[in-house]
Motif scaffolding. Sequence first.
Motif, PDB file in Angstrom:
ATOM      1  N   GLY A   1       5.916   6.074 -29.809  1.00 19.86           N
ATOM      2  CA  GLY A   1       7.196   6.245 -29.138  1.00 19.86           C
ATOM      3  C   GLY A   1       7.185   5.767 -27.696  1.00 19.86           C
ATOM      4  O   GLY A   1       8.244   5.524 -27.116  1.00 19.86           O
TER       5      GLY A   1
ATOM      6  N   LEU B   1      17.298   4.941 -30.662  1.00 18.30           N
ATOM      7  CA  LEU B   1      15.883   5.264 -30.492  1.00 18.30           C
ATOM      8  C   LEU B   1      15.607   6.606 -31.158  1.00 18.30           C
ATOM      9  O   LEU B   1      16.326   7.581 -30.925  1.00 18.30           O
ATOM     10  CB  LEU B   1      15.549   5.333 -29.001  1.00 18.30           C
ATOM     11  CG  LEU B   1      14.130   5.738 -28.602  1.00 18.30           C
ATOM     12  CD1 LEU B   1      13.111   4.703 -29.070  1.00 18.30           C
ATOM     13  CD2 LEU B   1      14.044   5.916 -27.082  1.00 18.30           C
TER      14      LEU B   1
ATOM     15  N   GLY C   1       9.699   5.538 -33.148  1.00 21.44           N
ATOM     16  CA  GLY C   1       8.337   5.660 -32.675  1.00 21.44           C
ATOM     17  C   GLY C   1       7.687   6.925 -33.180  1.00 21.44           C
ATOM     18  O   GLY C   1       8.235   8.017 -33.032  1.00 21.44           O
TER      19      GLY C   1
ATOM     20  N   VAL D   1       7.328   2.176 -35.424  1.00 22.97           N
ATOM     21  CA  VAL D   1       6.283   1.856 -34.447  1.00 22.97           C
ATOM     22  C   VAL D   1       5.191   2.926 -34.515  1.00 22.97           C
ATOM     23  O   VAL D   1       5.425   4.082 -34.141  1.00 22.97           O
ATOM     24  CB  VAL D   1       6.867   1.771 -33.025  1.00 22.97           C
ATOM     25  CG1 VAL D   1       5.801   1.281 -32.048  1.00 22.97           C
ATOM     26  CG2 VAL D   1       8.098   0.864 -32.984  1.00 22.97           C
TER      27      VAL D   1
ATOM     28  N   ALA E   1       4.731  -3.114 -26.080  1.00 22.01           N
ATOM     29  CA  ALA E   1       6.188  -3.223 -26.033  1.00 22.01           C
ATOM     30  C   ALA E   1       6.630  -4.683 -26.086  1.00 22.01           C
ATOM     31  O   ALA E   1       7.575  -5.034 -26.808  1.00 22.01           O
ATOM     32  CB  ALA E   1       6.726  -2.538 -24.778  1.00 22.01           C
TER      33      ALA E   1
ATOM     34  N   LEU F   1      14.825   1.695 -33.172  1.00 18.96           N
ATOM     35  CA  LEU F   1      13.390   1.824 -32.988  1.00 18.96           C
ATOM     36  C   LEU F   1      12.969   3.255 -33.312  1.00 18.96           C
ATOM     37  O   LEU F   1      13.547   4.208 -32.783  1.00 18.96           O
ATOM     38  CB  LEU F   1      12.987   1.488 -31.555  1.00 18.96           C
ATOM     39  CG  LEU F   1      13.336   0.089 -31.037  1.00 18.96           C
ATOM     40  CD1 LEU F   1      12.681  -0.146 -29.687  1.00 18.96           C
ATOM     41  CD2 LEU F   1      12.923  -0.984 -32.019  1.00 18.96           C
TER      42      LEU F   1
ATOM     43  N   THR G   1      19.623   8.566 -28.608  1.00 17.76           N
ATOM     44  CA  THR G   1      18.232   8.902 -28.906  1.00 17.76           C
ATOM     45  C   THR G   1      18.150  10.221 -29.673  1.00 17.76           C
ATOM     46  O   THR G   1      18.812  11.197 -29.316  1.00 17.76           O
ATOM     47  CB  THR G   1      17.415   9.010 -27.605  1.00 17.76           C
ATOM     48  OG1 THR G   1      17.454   7.755 -26.914  1.00 17.76           O
ATOM     49  CG2 THR G   1      15.968   9.383 -27.891  1.00 17.76           C
TER      50      THR G   1
ATOM     51  N   GLN H   1       5.785   2.834 -26.453  1.00 16.32           N
ATOM     52  CA  GLN H   1       6.220   1.442 -26.394  1.00 16.32           C
ATOM     53  C   GLN H   1       7.642   1.261 -26.913  1.00 16.32           C
ATOM     54  O   GLN H   1       8.379   0.399 -26.430  1.00 16.32           O
ATOM     55  CB  GLN H   1       5.247   0.513 -27.119  1.00 16.32           C
ATOM     56  CG  GLN H   1       4.780   0.949 -28.486  1.00 16.32           C
ATOM     57  CD  GLN H   1       3.433   1.637 -28.412  1.00 16.32           C
ATOM     58  OE1 GLN H   1       3.208   2.515 -27.567  1.00 16.32           O
ATOM     59  NE2 GLN H   1       2.521   1.263 -29.306  1.00 16.32           N
ATOM     60  N   ALA H   2       8.049   2.119 -27.861  1.00 14.55           N
ATOM     61  CA  ALA H   2       9.426   2.046 -28.343  1.00 14.55           C
ATOM     62  C   ALA H   2      10.404   2.364 -27.224  1.00 14.55           C
ATOM     63  O   ALA H   2      11.434   1.697 -27.061  1.00 14.55           O
ATOM     64  CB  ALA H   2       9.626   2.999 -29.525  1.00 14.55           C
ATOM     65  N   ARG H   3      10.112   3.373 -26.413  1.00 15.02           N
ATOM     66  CA  ARG H   3      11.054   3.725 -25.345  1.00 15.02           C
ATOM     67  C   ARG H   3      10.985   2.728 -24.190  1.00 15.02           C
ATOM     68  O   ARG H   3      11.978   2.560 -23.465  1.00 15.02           O
ATOM     69  CB  ARG H   3      10.853   5.159 -24.890  1.00 15.02           C
ATOM     70  CG  ARG H   3       9.603   5.481 -24.123  1.00 15.02           C
ATOM     71  CD  ARG H   3       9.359   6.980 -24.125  1.00 15.02           C
ATOM     72  NE  ARG H   3       8.345   7.408 -23.189  1.00 15.02           N
ATOM     73  CZ  ARG H   3       7.594   8.493 -23.349  1.00 15.02           C
ATOM     74  NH1 ARG H   3       7.756   9.259 -24.423  1.00 15.02           N
ATOM     75  NH2 ARG H   3       6.704   8.848 -22.431  1.00 15.02           N
TER      76      ARG H   3
ATOM     77  N   LEU I   1       6.469  -5.960 -29.536  1.00 18.60           N
ATOM     78  CA  LEU I   1       7.560  -5.517 -30.399  1.00 18.60           C
ATOM     79  C   LEU I   1       8.756  -6.441 -30.290  1.00 18.60           C
ATOM     80  O   LEU I   1       9.382  -6.807 -31.299  1.00 18.60           O
ATOM     81  CB  LEU I   1       7.967  -4.082 -30.052  1.00 18.60           C
ATOM     82  CG  LEU I   1       6.995  -2.973 -30.444  1.00 18.60           C
ATOM     83  CD1 LEU I   1       7.518  -1.631 -29.953  1.00 18.60           C
ATOM     84  CD2 LEU I   1       6.776  -2.935 -31.961  1.00 18.60           C
TER      85      LEU I   1
ATOM     86  N   VAL J   1      18.397  -2.895 -28.959  1.00 19.19           N
ATOM     87  CA  VAL J   1      18.132  -1.563 -29.516  1.00 19.19           C
ATOM     88  C   VAL J   1      19.442  -0.857 -29.843  1.00 19.19           C
ATOM     89  O   VAL J   1      20.252  -0.574 -28.953  1.00 19.19           O
ATOM     90  CB  VAL J   1      17.296  -0.724 -28.532  1.00 19.19           C
ATOM     91  CG1 VAL J   1      17.020   0.651 -29.121  1.00 19.19           C
ATOM     92  CG2 VAL J   1      15.981  -1.437 -28.196  1.00 19.19           C
TER      93      VAL J   1
END
Length: 269
Positions: free
Chosen positions: A105, A122, A100, A34, A81, A98, A211, A107-109, A84, A119
């Motif tokens: 990062g 992360l 980012g 991302v 987001a 994901l 994460t 929108q990924a989170r 995605l 997911v």
Amino acid sequence: MAAVAVHSAALGEGRPTLPYAEAGRPGSTPLLLVHGYLDSWWTFEPLLRRMPPGLHAYAPTQRGHGDAGKPPDGYLPEDFADDLVAFMDGVGIERAVLVGGSSGGVQARIVAGRRPDRVAGLVLLGVPATLADKPRAAEFWEAVRELRDPVDPALAAALSEGLTETPMGRGFLQTVVDEMLKAPAHVWRETLRGLLETDLRATLSGILVPTLLVWGERDPILTREEQQTILDAIPDSRLVVYEGVGHLAYWETPDRVLRDLATFVTDRT
């Protein structure tokens, strides 16, 4: 070097078509790369062309950016987001790690917090906890708040400079600038407005997936304390510090990033 194929994904009614790059061997848990503000899939080219057979990556260009569709509105972090998730649906990804990069990062989170069922993990590569306290972001907002087309190439060049400790090749940086300039002025303006006006710290809550944080200790934008803020907010998280590396580790040390990604994916599967 891995082959990089570029395709396009139609996200459905009311959403733009997104080009995306794909590299690696299908069959493993996919990586969804991302990108951040004003970038395109090209920002991950150093990773994509080195993608080992054990990893399979998708890198979509997000709405308004690069060669993606450019609707007149919809540039809040939550809009990106939602795109995605729609992208994952469109290309048939049930679950992904994901990844980012920089502001990507955010929108990924958001997806990790809202849709943990989609997911597997992360990874945040040089991602801010917030931009509201960044003098550099505030200064740049003053430059883009009244921006009109055509965007001055010098503005894009200034934004791309000084992000790595090791100088990047002129050809690579020129392509980065060229990709930035594909975004019209309203995308520059509204995407940054969304990042500044959204409570980005709130997007750290509710993330329960494993994460990994990667931070370059020579990052000119983000501090070690900021990475600690993210660690404190996400229960199952850990930080890897890259000594002598700047803001964009995936440009500067792509081989190391890929090794850490491969280890992270292996631990998740």
